[in-house]
Design a protein around this motif. Structure first.
Motif, PDB file in Angstrom:
ATOM      1  N   GLU A 299       0.833  -1.204   0.000  1.00  0.00           N
ATOM      2  CA  GLU A 299       0.000   0.000   0.000  1.00  0.00           C
ATOM      3  C   GLU A 299       0.870   1.257   0.000  1.00  0.00           C
ATOM      4  O   GLU A 299       0.593   2.219  -0.725  1.00  0.00           O
ATOM      5  CB  GLU A 299      -0.925  -0.008   1.224  1.00  0.00           C
ATOM      6  CG  GLU A 299      -1.978   1.077   1.175  1.00  0.00           C
ATOM      7  CD  GLU A 299      -2.993   0.966   2.305  1.00  0.00           C
ATOM      8  OE1 GLU A 299      -3.741   1.941   2.517  1.00  0.00           O
ATOM      9  OE2 GLU A 299      -3.029  -0.090   2.988  1.00  0.00           O
ATOM     10  N   ALA A 300       1.949   1.253   0.811  1.00  0.00           N
ATOM     11  CA  ALA A 300       2.853   2.404   0.861  1.00  0.00           C
ATOM     12  C   ALA A 300       3.566   2.578  -0.482  1.00  0.00           C
ATOM     13  O   ALA A 300       3.676   3.696  -1.004  1.00  0.00           O
ATOM     14  CB  ALA A 300       3.864   2.232   1.984  1.00  0.00           C
ATOM     15  N   GLU A 301       4.037   1.479  -1.047  1.00  0.00           N
ATOM     16  CA  GLU A 301       4.739   1.528  -2.328  1.00  0.00           C
ATOM     17  C   GLU A 301       3.816   2.042  -3.437  1.00  0.00           C
ATOM     18  O   GLU A 301       4.234   2.842  -4.289  1.00  0.00           O
ATOM     19  CB  GLU A 301       5.253   0.132  -2.661  1.00  0.00           C
ATOM     20  CG  GLU A 301       6.031   0.031  -3.946  1.00  0.00           C
ATOM     21  CD  GLU A 301       6.421  -1.402  -4.259  1.00  0.00           C
ATOM     22  OE1 GLU A 301       5.940  -1.929  -5.276  1.00  0.00           O
ATOM     23  OE2 GLU A 301       7.190  -1.992  -3.465  1.00  0.00           O
ATOM     24  N   THR A 302       2.573   1.600  -3.428  1.00  0.00           N
ATOM     25  CA  THR A 302       1.603   2.038  -4.436  1.00  0.00           C
ATOM     26  C   THR A 302       1.348   3.538  -4.331  1.00  0.00           C
ATOM     27  O   THR A 302       1.288   4.247  -5.343  1.00  0.00           O
ATOM     28  CB  THR A 302       0.278   1.266  -4.267  1.00  0.00           C
ATOM     29  OG1 THR A 302       0.533  -0.138  -4.414  1.00  0.00           O
ATOM     30  CG2 THR A 302      -0.741   1.711  -5.307  1.00  0.00           C
TER      31      THR A 302
ATOM     32  N   ALA B 201      11.206   8.732 -10.967  1.00  0.00           N
ATOM     33  CA  ALA B 201      10.881   7.698 -11.965  1.00  0.00           C
ATOM     34  C   ALA B 201      10.029   6.567 -11.383  1.00  0.00           C
ATOM     35  O   ALA B 201       8.925   6.306 -11.854  1.00  0.00           O
ATOM     36  CB  ALA B 201      12.132   7.135 -12.624  1.00  0.00           C
ATOM     37  N   SER B 202      10.525   5.864 -10.375  1.00  0.00           N
ATOM     38  CA  SER B 202       9.762   4.780  -9.749  1.00  0.00           C
ATOM     39  C   SER B 202      10.463   4.353  -8.472  1.00  0.00           C
ATOM     40  O   SER B 202      11.628   4.695  -8.238  1.00  0.00           O
ATOM     41  CB  SER B 202       9.618   3.574 -10.699  1.00  0.00           C
ATOM     42  OG  SER B 202      10.897   3.045 -11.017  1.00  0.00           O
ATOM     43  N   LEU B 203       9.757   3.609  -7.646  1.00  0.00           N
ATOM     44  CA  LEU B 203      10.327   3.087  -6.393  1.00  0.00           C
ATOM     45  C   LEU B 203       9.839   1.673  -6.177  1.00  0.00           C
ATOM     46  O   LEU B 203       8.664   1.365  -6.426  1.00  0.00           O
ATOM     47  CB  LEU B 203       9.940   3.986  -5.223  1.00  0.00           C
ATOM     48  CG  LEU B 203      10.508   3.577  -3.851  1.00  0.00           C
ATOM     49  CD1 LEU B 203      10.934   4.803  -3.033  1.00  0.00           C
ATOM     50  CD2 LEU B 203       9.514   2.743  -3.044  1.00  0.00           C
TER      51      LEU B 203
ATOM     52  N   ILE C 225       2.223   9.168  -6.408  1.00  0.00           N
ATOM     53  CA  ILE C 225       2.724  10.536  -6.245  1.00  0.00           C
ATOM     54  C   ILE C 225       3.806  10.831  -7.289  1.00  0.00           C
ATOM     55  O   ILE C 225       3.892  11.934  -7.837  1.00  0.00           O
ATOM     56  CB  ILE C 225       3.281  10.747  -4.830  1.00  0.00           C
ATOM     57  CG1 ILE C 225       2.206  10.523  -3.779  1.00  0.00           C
ATOM     58  CG2 ILE C 225       3.891  12.138  -4.683  1.00  0.00           C
ATOM     59  CD1 ILE C 225       1.077  11.516  -3.811  1.00  0.00           C
ATOM     60  N   ILE C 226       4.637   9.832  -7.596  1.00  0.00           N
ATOM     61  CA  ILE C 226       5.670  10.004  -8.628  1.00  0.00           C
ATOM     62  C   ILE C 226       5.032  10.288  -9.983  1.00  0.00           C
ATOM     63  O   ILE C 226       5.426  11.218 -10.701  1.00  0.00           O
ATOM     64  CB  ILE C 226       6.574   8.751  -8.704  1.00  0.00           C
ATOM     65  CG1 ILE C 226       7.468   8.660  -7.457  1.00  0.00           C
ATOM     66  CG2 ILE C 226       7.431   8.777  -9.971  1.00  0.00           C
ATOM     67  CD1 ILE C 226       8.266   7.378  -7.355  1.00  0.00           C
ATOM     68  N   LEU C 227       4.012   9.509 -10.334  1.00  0.00           N
ATOM     69  CA  LEU C 227       3.348   9.683 -11.631  1.00  0.00           C
ATOM     70  C   LEU C 227       2.625  11.024 -11.729  1.00  0.00           C
ATOM     71  O   LEU C 227       2.475  11.575 -12.824  1.00  0.00           O
ATOM     72  CB  LEU C 227       2.369   8.533 -11.874  1.00  0.00           C
ATOM     73  CG  LEU C 227       2.993   7.183 -12.242  1.00  0.00           C
ATOM     74  CD1 LEU C 227       1.928   6.101 -12.306  1.00  0.00           C
ATOM     75  CD2 LEU C 227       3.734   7.277 -13.573  1.00  0.00           C
ATOM     76  N   GLU C 228       2.178  11.554 -10.599  1.00  0.00           N
ATOM     77  CA  GLU C 228       1.513  12.859 -10.599  1.00  0.00           C
ATOM     78  C   GLU C 228       2.503  13.992 -10.863  1.00  0.00           C
ATOM     79  O   GLU C 228       2.099  15.125 -11.113  1.00  0.00           O
ATOM     80  CB  GLU C 228       0.802  13.084  -9.267  1.00  0.00           C
ATOM     81  CG  GLU C 228      -0.423  12.187  -9.093  1.00  0.00           C
ATOM     82  CD  GLU C 228      -1.053  12.332  -7.714  1.00  0.00           C
ATOM     83  OE1 GLU C 228      -0.528  13.125  -6.893  1.00  0.00           O
ATOM     84  OE2 GLU C 228      -2.060  11.657  -7.452  1.00  0.00           O
TER      85      GLU C 228
ATOM     86  N   THR D 194       8.594  15.084  -8.494  1.00  0.00           N
ATOM     87  CA  THR D 194       8.569  13.660  -8.129  1.00  0.00           C
ATOM     88  C   THR D 194       8.762  12.774  -9.351  1.00  0.00           C
ATOM     89  O   THR D 194       9.237  11.644  -9.238  1.00  0.00           O
ATOM     90  CB  THR D 194       7.252  13.295  -7.435  1.00  0.00           C
ATOM     91  OG1 THR D 194       6.142  13.586  -8.305  1.00  0.00           O
ATOM     92  CG2 THR D 194       7.089  14.073  -6.131  1.00  0.00           C
ATOM     93  N   GLY D 195       8.401  13.284 -10.533  1.00  0.00           N
ATOM     94  CA  GLY D 195       8.596  12.496 -11.746  1.00  0.00           C
ATOM     95  C   GLY D 195      10.053  12.155 -11.977  1.00  0.00           C
ATOM     96  O   GLY D 195      10.363  11.149 -12.622  1.00  0.00           O
TER      97      GLY D 195
END
Length: 400
Positions: free
Chosen positions: A142-145, A207-209, A150-153, A203-204
Motif C-alpha cells: 500500500e505504501a509503495e503504491t 521515476a519509480s520506487l 505521487i511520482i506519476l503525478e 517527483t517524476g
C-alpha cells in the motif's frame, strides 16, 4: 563559500577560484574553493565525486564550516582558476534515492503513522528504519503504491529557507536538528521535511520506487528499497536470474516455484535413500570386521583403517561392534586426505580405559579429542599412517 548545488542541483560543471590547498592530519590533500557544486557527505546522502582541473575528487566533506575537496593528486601550484566537473550519474542517482526516501517515509507515516528513525543510502540499495515492530506485506504494498502514484503525478519538489519563527507554518514530519540555516524540502500536500540534500525538481524525476525486503532490527523494522534507475537495474538482474533458472528448471516463470518444490522433494527422498544405503553398508562393514578379531595381551580387539569415512560413520561402526560383543575393544581410523580420525570403544565386559589409549594416540598424531572411559574420538595429522598408529596401540597394550 557559495553552495551551488543548492542554487541548481542539476549543475554539472562550474568554474571558480582556488582559495587554498592543505593536507589533513593523515596527509591527504584537499582544495578549498570560492564556490562549489560538489555536495559534501551529510544527512544520509553520500558525497559527490568528479574532477577539479582533471584531478580526481575522491571525497567531499564539510568540516568546520568549509567544504574540503579531497584529491587523488595535488593541484599544480599555478592553479588559480578551477574547473569542476560533477560525476552526474552518481549525483542524479543520489537525488533519486534521497527523494524516494522522502516519499516512502511520508507514505508510511501518512498511511500507518510509522515514523522513520533512520535512513541509509547505500551503493546498491537504500534502507529506512521504521518505528514499529510489525509490518505486513499488505502495508508495504500500500505504501509503495501510494509513492508511485505521487511520482506519476509529477508533483513539484520545492526547497525553501526559513527562520525558526516561520516553522509553525509547515506541518513538519519530524523535529529539526538545526535552529539556523533551516532548509525545507516540500512536496505540497504530502511531505514537509527539513533536509540539506539534493533532489529532483519534481517527483517524476524519481521515476519509480520498489521495496525489496524487510528485516527486524531491535525494536524497529528495516525496509530495503531502490528508486529511479536502480529499479531498472534490479529488474534487469532479476530477469537474468529468472531466465537462467527457467531454463535450468525447464519451467515457465509462473511454474518455477512448483518445479523447485518438486526438485526439493526428490532431493529429500534421495537423501533418505542415500542415508539408508550408507547405514546398510556400515552394517555390512561392521559384520565383516566382527570376524577379524585378535587377542593382544589377553584382550580381544578389532582394529581397522578405513578410507574417507566421516567421524559419524566411525562412531556408528564402533557402537555396532561393541553392542554385538561385550568383551571387545575396538580401534578404528579413517584416513581423509591430510587428516587422521580415530574412534576407540570397548564392550561392557572390558575394563580397558579408552581415555588412556586416546591420550597416547593424540600424542602420536599431534591431535586432540575427548570422550569417556568406554568411548573416545578425535583427530589429528597424518604424520603417521593409520596402520602405524595401530602398531603403536598394539605395542602399548602389550606393555601395559
Amino acid at each position: 563559500m557559495q553552495k551551488l548545488f543548492y542554487k541548481d542541483p542539476y549543475l554539472q560543471t562550474f568554474t571558480t577560484t582556488l582559495v587554498r590547498q592543505s593536507q589533513d592530519k593523515s596527509g591527504k590533500w584537499y582544495a578549498i574553493l570560492e564556490q562549489t557544486a560538489f555536495y559534501p557527505e551529510g544527512g544520509g546522502q553520500p558525497y559527490d565525486s568528479g574532477s577539479l582541473n582533471d584531478q580526481t575528487v575522491i571525497e567531499v566533506q564539510e568540516i568546520n564550516g568549509e567544504i574540503r575537496h579531497y584529491l587523488k593528486d595535488k593541484l599544480p601550484e599555478t592553479s588559480k582558476e578551477v574547473k569542476g566537473i560533477i560525476d552526474w550519474e552518481r549525483r542524479y542517482d543520489h537525488m533519486q534515492q534521497h527523494a524516494g526516501q522522502h516519499l516512502l517515509s511520508a507514505a508510511f507515516e501518512e498511511l500507518f503513522y510509522y515514523k522513520t528513525k533512520s535512513f541509509h543510502l547505500g551503493k546498491e540499495v537504500c534502507t529506512i528504519d521504521l518505528d514499529t515492530t510489525e509490518l505486513t506485506d499488505e502495508e508495504i504494498l500500500e505504501a509503495e503504491t501510494l509513492v508511485n502514484r505521487i511520482i506519476l503525478e509529477n508533483r513539484k519538489i520545492e526547497t525553501k529557507w526559513v527562520t525558526q519563527e516561520e516553522l509553525s507554518d509547515y506541518p513538519l514530519r519530524k523535529e529539526l536538528s538545526v535552529s539556523e540555516d533551516i532548509r525545507l524540502v516540500i512536496i505540497p500536500d504530502f511531505d514537509y521535511n527539513g533536509c540539506g540534500g539534493t533532489h529532483p525538481h519534481s517527483t517524476g524525476g524519481v521515476a519509480s520506487l520498489k521495496t525489496l525486503s524487510l528485516e527486524k532490527q531491535k525494536n524497529m523494522i528495516r525496509v530495503s528499497f531502490v528508486a529511479g534507475n536502480r529499479v531498472l537495474k534490479q529488474l534487469h538482474e532479476k530477469q537474468q536470474v529468472v531466465s537462467e533458472l527457467s531454463s535450468l528448471l525447464n519451467a515457465p516463470q509462473n511454474g518455477m516455484a512448483e518445479a523447485v518444490k518438486r526438485i526439493l522433494g526428490q532431493s529429500k527422498e534421495q537423501a533418505k535413500e542415500l542415508k539408508d544405503m550408507k547405514e546398510k553398508l556400515l552394517e555390512y562393514e561392521a559384520t565383516a570386521l566382527s570376524s577379524q578379531t585378535e587377542v593382544v595381551a589377553g584382550r580381544t580387539i578389532i582394529k581397522s583403517v578405513l578410507q574417507n569415512k566421516e567421524m559419524a560413520e566411525l562412531q556408528s561402526m564402533a557402537r555396532k561392534l561393541v553392542s554385538a560383543k561385550d568383551d571387545i575393544n575396538v580401534f578404528l581410523f579413517a584416513e581423509n586426505g591430510g587428516k587422521l580420525q580415530f574412534v576407540g570403544a570397548r564392550g561392557s565386559n572390558s575394563n580397558l580405559d579408552m581415555r588412556y589409549v586416546a591420550n597416547k594416540v593424540f600424542t602420536f598424531i599431534n591431535g586432540k579429542g575427548g570422550g569417556r572411559e568406554n568411548f573416545v574420538q578425535g583427530g589429528g595429522e597424518t604424520a603417521l599412517t593409520g596402520e602405524e598408529v595401530l602398531e603403536k596401540i598394539t605395542h602399548l597394550l602389550l606393555n601395559d
